[in-house]
Design an enzyme around this catalytic site. Structure first.
Site, short mmCIF file in Angstrom:
data_model
loop_
_atom_site.label_atom_id
_atom_site.label_comp_id
_atom_site.label_asym_id
_atom_site.label_seq_id
_atom_site.Cartn_x
_atom_site.Cartn_y
_atom_site.Cartn_z
N TRP A 1 15.78 33.68 42.77
CA TRP A 1 15.78 34.66 41.86
C TRP A 1 17.40 35.12 41.38
O TRP A 1 18.20 34.91 42.32
CB TRP A 1 15.09 36.01 42.43
CG TRP A 1 15.43 37.27 42.02
CD1 TRP A 1 16.73 38.03 42.27
CD2 TRP A 1 14.77 38.02 40.87
NE1 TRP A 1 16.67 39.15 41.42
CE2 TRP A 1 15.33 39.12 40.66
CE3 TRP A 1 13.49 37.85 40.29
CZ2 TRP A 1 15.12 40.07 39.86
CZ3 TRP A 1 13.03 38.88 39.56
CH2 TRP A 1 13.78 39.89 39.35
N MET A 2 17.24 35.50 40.29
CA MET A 2 18.69 36.22 39.90
C MET A 2 18.52 37.42 39.09
O MET A 2 17.62 37.42 38.04
CB MET A 2 19.32 35.00 38.67
CG MET A 2 20.66 35.75 38.36
SD MET A 2 21.31 33.94 37.20
CE MET A 2 20.57 34.23 35.62
N ASP B 1 21.42 40.73 37.71
CA ASP B 1 22.70 41.19 37.04
C ASP B 1 23.94 40.13 37.07
O ASP B 1 24.18 39.71 38.15
CB ASP B 1 23.25 42.52 37.60
CG ASP B 1 22.36 43.53 37.72
OD1 ASP B 1 21.23 43.32 37.27
OD2 ASP B 1 22.62 44.81 38.19
N GLN C 1 23.33 38.65 41.02
CA GLN C 1 22.45 39.34 42.02
C GLN C 1 21.45 37.98 42.32
O GLN C 1 20.89 37.61 41.40
CB GLN C 1 21.98 40.41 41.47
CG GLN C 1 22.87 41.69 41.52
CD GLN C 1 23.08 42.13 42.84
OE1 GLN C 1 22.30 42.90 43.10
NE2 GLN C 1 24.23 41.84 43.21
N SER D 1 25.29 45.00 42.81
CA SER D 1 26.20 44.57 41.90
C SER D 1 27.75 44.98 41.79
O SER D 1 28.09 45.98 42.50
CB SER D 1 25.78 45.21 40.38
OG SER D 1 24.65 44.28 40.23
N ARG E 1 26.64 53.18 42.84
CA ARG E 1 26.85 51.86 42.62
C ARG E 1 27.53 50.89 41.60
O ARG E 1 27.78 51.60 40.65
CB ARG E 1 25.43 50.84 43.04
CG ARG E 1 24.30 51.45 41.88
CD ARG E 1 23.00 50.93 42.28
NE ARG E 1 22.02 51.27 41.40
CZ ARG E 1 21.20 52.28 41.46
NH1 ARG E 1 21.09 53.27 42.39
NH2 ARG E 1 20.29 52.66 40.68
N ASP E 2 27.45 49.86 41.81
CA ASP E 2 27.89 49.00 40.69
C ASP E 2 29.32 49.06 40.22
O ASP E 2 29.54 49.31 38.90
CB ASP E 2 27.09 49.17 39.48
CG ASP E 2 25.49 48.63 39.83
OD1 ASP E 2 25.09 48.33 40.81
OD2 ASP E 2 24.42 49.27 38.86
N TRP F 1 13.63 44.78 33.62
CA TRP F 1 13.03 45.16 34.91
C TRP F 1 11.48 45.34 34.71
O TRP F 1 10.52 44.73 35.36
CB TRP F 1 13.56 46.32 35.45
CG TRP F 1 14.66 46.13 36.15
CD1 TRP F 1 16.11 46.43 35.97
CD2 TRP F 1 14.94 45.20 37.48
NE1 TRP F 1 16.88 45.88 36.80
CE2 TRP F 1 16.18 45.30 37.99
CE3 TRP F 1 13.98 44.38 38.19
CZ2 TRP F 1 16.74 44.45 38.96
CZ3 TRP F 1 14.48 43.81 39.20
CH2 TRP F 1 15.82 43.69 39.71
#
Ligand code: FRU
Length: 492
Positions: free
Chosen positions: A34-35, A37, A53, A97, A161-162, A300
């Protein structure tokens, strides 16, 4: 020191064999599993690195690792071993991320979100750093480097985050990160640091105020053609404005930035991609000055609608060159793609009638430009792509209404997800230009040299190769098509 968890991921990668033809020819897919961002998209030692990710062990989202690839030309990528695994107490629920930068001493710093369980129900998020040589990274003993103590009042430690890092000309490091406040929903915070390790909060750049979605994920902040761009991916938006659909979107906030007063003044909000699959984009500045963006080519909302039997899931978009024209964001495929074109197939002044196919106009790994000239009475023009075996993806242009509709209902996904999007497009001086990039499992459309972009994944059998045109009323068209050629695949 490579932890057991990272070594396990690297061993798993080494034992995964997916043939080149099971993947897109030039869009990035995960080494295994799975991948989501793009992370750490940045120059390093004369090349460009991209992390992502990653969950190697299945095609579903799970404990986040960082996958890793690098390139010299944004089209051909080399796979590197997984860079980060969730292997410490402060990131055991995931390495979320983040971004990367080359330090002055030549090492590479990764700045990412460490997710740690705070209770059986809730995880906390804080920003952590790892430093390495472009392949192996060591997490800092002082992690997290931007903790909850750095948050201004009212911001939640559960949604923080990120981080996206860059260096100012005076040497100061800056980073933006996504935060959430009960009053204002999503917000973007700016932090600064003399050394990329010791950080302080500087200001809040902008916030949703419950008007432009909930949490704003994956911020980026950069100058572009005389303006300042704040790029964010808001969750839970209402469809308010051209190209904005319900749910997760990716938008640019265009405005001006005063570094003296630390104020960002937003002037407009624009959708980045009007198609079905685009999220969490990140940019870098290339050595020749170009601002280049790459996004996750997925949404998503449809991430559970998986194609049957695929060994990987999740793709990146083509890297795109950004510019501002007439106050709007323009985006074009990186020019390096043209180096992979085979011979041109050109048809000029084709009069499109009820159903028109043209010699040698077909394929799933192509770069094709249509120049459309509608007559007075042209009601609509329809283009069928990847057609065959009952499958097709269509584009429908209504010149008078000024609308384009992308429809991949018959594109191989057996779930009742969003399959149609409509967005405004306008002919200019009587012409509409459509550049279409197909790469086995996707379509990216660029209208009028990048005024609009629209992306969609298509998981139909590769035997669906057909391209066909149809119009109601008079429509004249030029077609210029190139097959895209990748010698590595020929060898396999
Ligand atoms: C965006 C996102 C980020 C987070 C990551 C987790 O798609 O939700 O906010 O860091 O994905 O995989």
């Amino acid at each position: 020191m490579i932890s057991d968890r990272l070594q396990k991921a690297r061993d798993y990668e080494a034992n995964t064999h997916i043939s080149l033809r099971e993947r897109p020819a030039f869009h990035i897919t995960p080494t295994a599993g799975w991948m989501n961002d793009p992370n750490g998209f940045s120059p390093y030692q004369g090349e460009y690195h991209l992390f992502y990710q990653y969950y190697p062990y299945s095609t579903s989202w799970n404990d986040m690792h960082w996958g890793h690839v690098k390139t010299q030309d944004f089209i051909t990528w080399q796979r590197l071993p997984a860079a980060l695994a969730p292997d410490t107490d402060y990131d055991q629920a995931g390495c979320f991320s983040g971004s990367a930068i080359q330090l002055l001493d030549g090492r590479q710093l990764l700045l990412y979100t460490g997710v740690a369980p705070a209770s059986p129900q809730q995880n906390v998020q804080a920003q952590c750093a790892a430093i390495g040589n472009g392949v192996d990274y060591e997490k800092l003993s002082g992690n997290p480097v931007i903790s909850h103590d750095h948050l201004p009042q009212g911001c939640s430690k559960y949604d923080f985050r990120d981080p996206k890092i860059w260096q100012e000309p005076d040497g100061t490091y800056r980073a933006v990160a996504a935060a959430f406040t009960q009053q204002d929903s999503g917000a973007v915070l700016l932090f600064q640091s003399p050394d990329a390790i010791h950080w302080e909060y500087a200001c809040t750049l902008d916030a949703s105020h419950n008007e432009a979605g909930g949490m704003w994920e994956c911020p980026d902040f950069f100058p572009l053609d005389g303006k300042q761009v704040l790029m964010v991916s808001p969750m839970d938006m209402y469809p308010d404005g051209p190209g904005i659909h319900p749910g997760n979107n990716a938008v640019v906030l265009l405005g001006s930035w005063n570094p003296e007063t630390m104020e960002f003044s937003r002037e407009s909000l624009q959708a980045i991609d009007c198609g079905l699959d685009f999220y969490a984009p990140q940019t870098l500045q290339a050595s020749d000055g170009r601002r280049i963006m790459i996004g996750w080519m997925q949404s998503w909302q449809s991430a559970d609608a998986k194609p049957q039997g695929f060994p990987w899931f999740g793709q990146m978009t083509l890297p795109r060159e950004l510019s501002l024209r007439q106050g709007r964001l323009f985006q074009c495929p990186v020019r390096e793609l043209e180096n992979y074109r085979g011979p041109a197939v050109v048809h000029k002044n084709v009069s499109v009638t009820a159903s028109t196919a043209l010699p040698e106009i077909q394929g799933r790994v192509i770069d094709m430009t249509l120049t459309l000239r509608p007559g007075q009475d042209c009601r609509w023009f329809r283009l069928y792509l990847a057609e065959g075996d009952g499958f097709a993806t269509t584009l429908l242009w209504r010149p008078e209404e000024g609308s384009m509709e992308i429809d991949r209902t018959a594109s191989g996904l057996p779930r009742d997800i969003a399959n149609i999007r409509r967005f405004p497009v306008q002919a200019q001086d009587g012409l509409l230009k459509l550049r279409l990039i197909l790469d086995r499992f996707s379509l990216e459309l660029f209208v009028n040299d990048g005024q609009q972009a629209a992306s969609a994944v298509l998981y139909t059998p590769q035997s669906a190769q057909g391209i066909r045109f149809e119009a109601r009323g008079e429509m004249t068209m030029d077609v210029e098509k190139y097959g895209l050629i990748f010698p590595e695949e020929e060898k396999e």
